[in-house]
Design a protein around this motif. Structure first.
Motif, PDB file in Angstrom:
ATOM      1  N   THR A  32       0.548  14.648   6.092  1.00 32.48           N
ATOM      2  CA  THR A  32       0.423  13.557   7.069  1.00 32.48           C
ATOM      3  C   THR A  32       0.986  12.235   6.541  1.00 32.48           C
ATOM      4  N   ASP A  33       1.935  12.326   5.619  1.00 32.14           N
ATOM      5  CA  ASP A  33       2.664  11.129   5.222  1.00 32.14           C
ATOM      6  C   ASP A  33       3.639  10.768   6.354  1.00 32.14           C
ATOM      7  N   PHE A  34       4.057   9.522   6.386  1.00 31.13           N
ATOM      8  CA  PHE A  34       5.085   9.055   7.310  1.00 31.13           C
ATOM      9  C   PHE A  34       6.115   8.355   6.440  1.00 31.13           C
ATOM     10  N   LEU A  35       7.157   9.092   6.049  1.00 28.43           N
ATOM     11  CA  LEU A  35       8.146   8.615   5.084  1.00 28.43           C
ATOM     12  C   LEU A  35       9.391   8.110   5.793  1.00 28.43           C
ATOM     13  N   VAL A 199      11.142  -2.958  12.505  1.00 28.64           N
ATOM     14  CA  VAL A 199      10.281  -2.149  13.368  1.00 28.64           C
ATOM     15  C   VAL A 199       9.602  -1.064  12.556  1.00 28.64           C
ATOM     16  N   MET A 200      10.382  -0.405  11.720  1.00 27.35           N
ATOM     17  CA  MET A 200       9.898   0.725  10.948  1.00 27.35           C
ATOM     18  C   MET A 200       8.744   0.350  10.023  1.00 27.35           C
ATOM     19  N   SER A 201       8.823  -0.827   9.385  1.00 28.11           N
ATOM     20  CA  SER A 201       7.837  -1.188   8.367  1.00 28.11           C
ATOM     21  C   SER A 201       6.436  -1.372   8.949  1.00 28.11           C
ATOM     22  N   LYS A 205       4.333   4.842   6.192  1.00 25.01           N
ATOM     23  CA  LYS A 205       3.397   4.733   5.077  1.00 25.01           C
ATOM     24  C   LYS A 205       4.105   4.612   3.730  1.00 25.01           C
ATOM     25  N   THR A 206       5.239   5.293   3.585  1.00 25.10           N
ATOM     26  CA  THR A 206       5.982   5.272   2.330  1.00 25.10           C
ATOM     27  C   THR A 206       7.471   5.147   2.639  1.00 25.10           C
ATOM     28  N   HIS A 215      14.962   5.705  -4.819  1.00 22.22           N
ATOM     29  CA  HIS A 215      13.926   4.775  -5.256  1.00 22.22           C
ATOM     30  C   HIS A 215      12.750   4.965  -4.304  1.00 22.22           C
ATOM     31  N   TYR A 216      11.693   5.584  -4.798  1.00 25.64           N
ATOM     32  CA  TYR A 216      10.546   5.949  -3.961  1.00 25.64           C
ATOM     33  C   TYR A 216       9.432   4.919  -4.102  1.00 25.64           C
ATOM     34  N   HIS A 217       8.822   4.555  -2.977  1.00 22.33           N
ATOM     35  CA  HIS A 217       7.769   3.549  -2.964  1.00 22.33           C
ATOM     36  C   HIS A 217       6.584   4.076  -2.154  1.00 22.33           C
ATOM     37  N   ASP A 218       5.405   4.128  -2.770  1.00 23.88           N
ATOM     38  CA  ASP A 218       4.236   4.676  -2.078  1.00 23.88           C
ATOM     39  C   ASP A 218       3.539   3.602  -1.257  1.00 23.88           C
ATOM     40  N   SER A 219       4.316   2.819  -0.540  1.00 21.71           N
ATOM     41  CA  SER A 219       3.834   1.783   0.352  1.00 21.71           C
ATOM     42  C   SER A 219       4.919   1.530   1.381  1.00 21.71           C
TER      43      SER A 219
END
Length: 253
Positions: A32-35, A199-201, A205-206, A215-219
């Protein structure tokens, strides 16, 4: 005990005709992440999505989806590609498009009454009840995109992947579309390739910023440094001078 990641990439690299596209990519996507997958044109975003879907094979490294190779769990994906254009002279209806998803699901050449019931239920969920017999070229950009999302959802996938879903959609339609995706995200893992950063932000979720490396960001919060790493150009050219919030944590791979 922590749940196993839905998607896991480990040291994945890929090249086209000897030209590196992705290098040493490692990150995980939780249930249920939204990447959001962002980055410059040619940076490898669509290639990354195709690798996750099993449409391409990595030159090196490993990809696992629900602990298996992507092709073994292809039935658990719902995919909305970037190019969903249809020949405008071809008289295809909304129902015809949505039923294509059911044909792929069970492999039959004909649809059953149960398939039509599922298609109608999905259209209702997406706010398109009564559109069954409308021609696809009579719809707005936002309505058109929802039809293709309906096609992907008729198989009840666990993972929904969308490549540039708001291309050609006006600002109001973009907001409606992301609100819909946020609702679907209550039960489904979502990956979306997009340039609509502001809009996306508000919904994701990530974030994975792709430009050969990831470059991965958990926020979902965006910083100047993060965007400059991925886009390699001044941030105000990307965000039209709009300020960004501060990122809490940040991991580079």
């Amino acid at each position: 005990m922590a749940a196993e990641p839905v998607i896991e990439l480990t040291d994945v690299s890929f090249s086209y005709n000897g030209q590196p596209v992705l290098k040493n990519v490692s990150f995980t996507v939780e249930q249920t992440d939204f990447l959001a997958v962002i980055g410059p044109n040619g940076g490898g975003k669509s290639t990354l999505i195709k690798l996750v879907l099993g449409l391409l094979k990595p030159d090196s490294g490993r990809i696992r989806v629900f602990g298996k190779t992507p092709r073994k769990v292809s039935h658990r994906f719902g995919y909305v590609p970037q190019d969903t254009s249809i020949n405008k002279s071809f008289p295809i209806s909304v129902m015809d498009v949505v039923l294509m998803g059911r044909l792929r699901h069970h492999g039959r050449s004909r649809v059953a009454a149960s398939d039509r019931k599922r298609a109608i239920k999905t259209l209702e969920m997406l706010g398109l009840n009564g559109f069954e017999n409308r021609k696809i070229d009579d719809l707005s950009g936002g309505q058109n995109e929802r039809v293709f999302i309906a096609r992907a959802l008729t198989t009840d996938p666990d993972i929904l992947i969308l490549d540039e879903p708001t291309a050609g959609v006006d600002t109001g339609g973009q907001t409606e579309l992301y609100s819909l995706l946020k609702k679907l995200n209550e039960t489904k893992t979502i990956l979306v390739v997009s340039h609509d950063l502001m809009v996306m932000s508000s919904y994701v979720k990530t974030v994975a910023c792709v430009n050969q490396h990831v470059h991965y960001h958990d926020s979902n919060e965006l910083t100047d440094a993060m965007l400059e790493m991925g886009y390699q150009c001044p941030v105000d050219l990307i965000a039209h001078g709009m300020p960004h919030r501060i990122l809490k944590t940040h991991k580079d791979f």
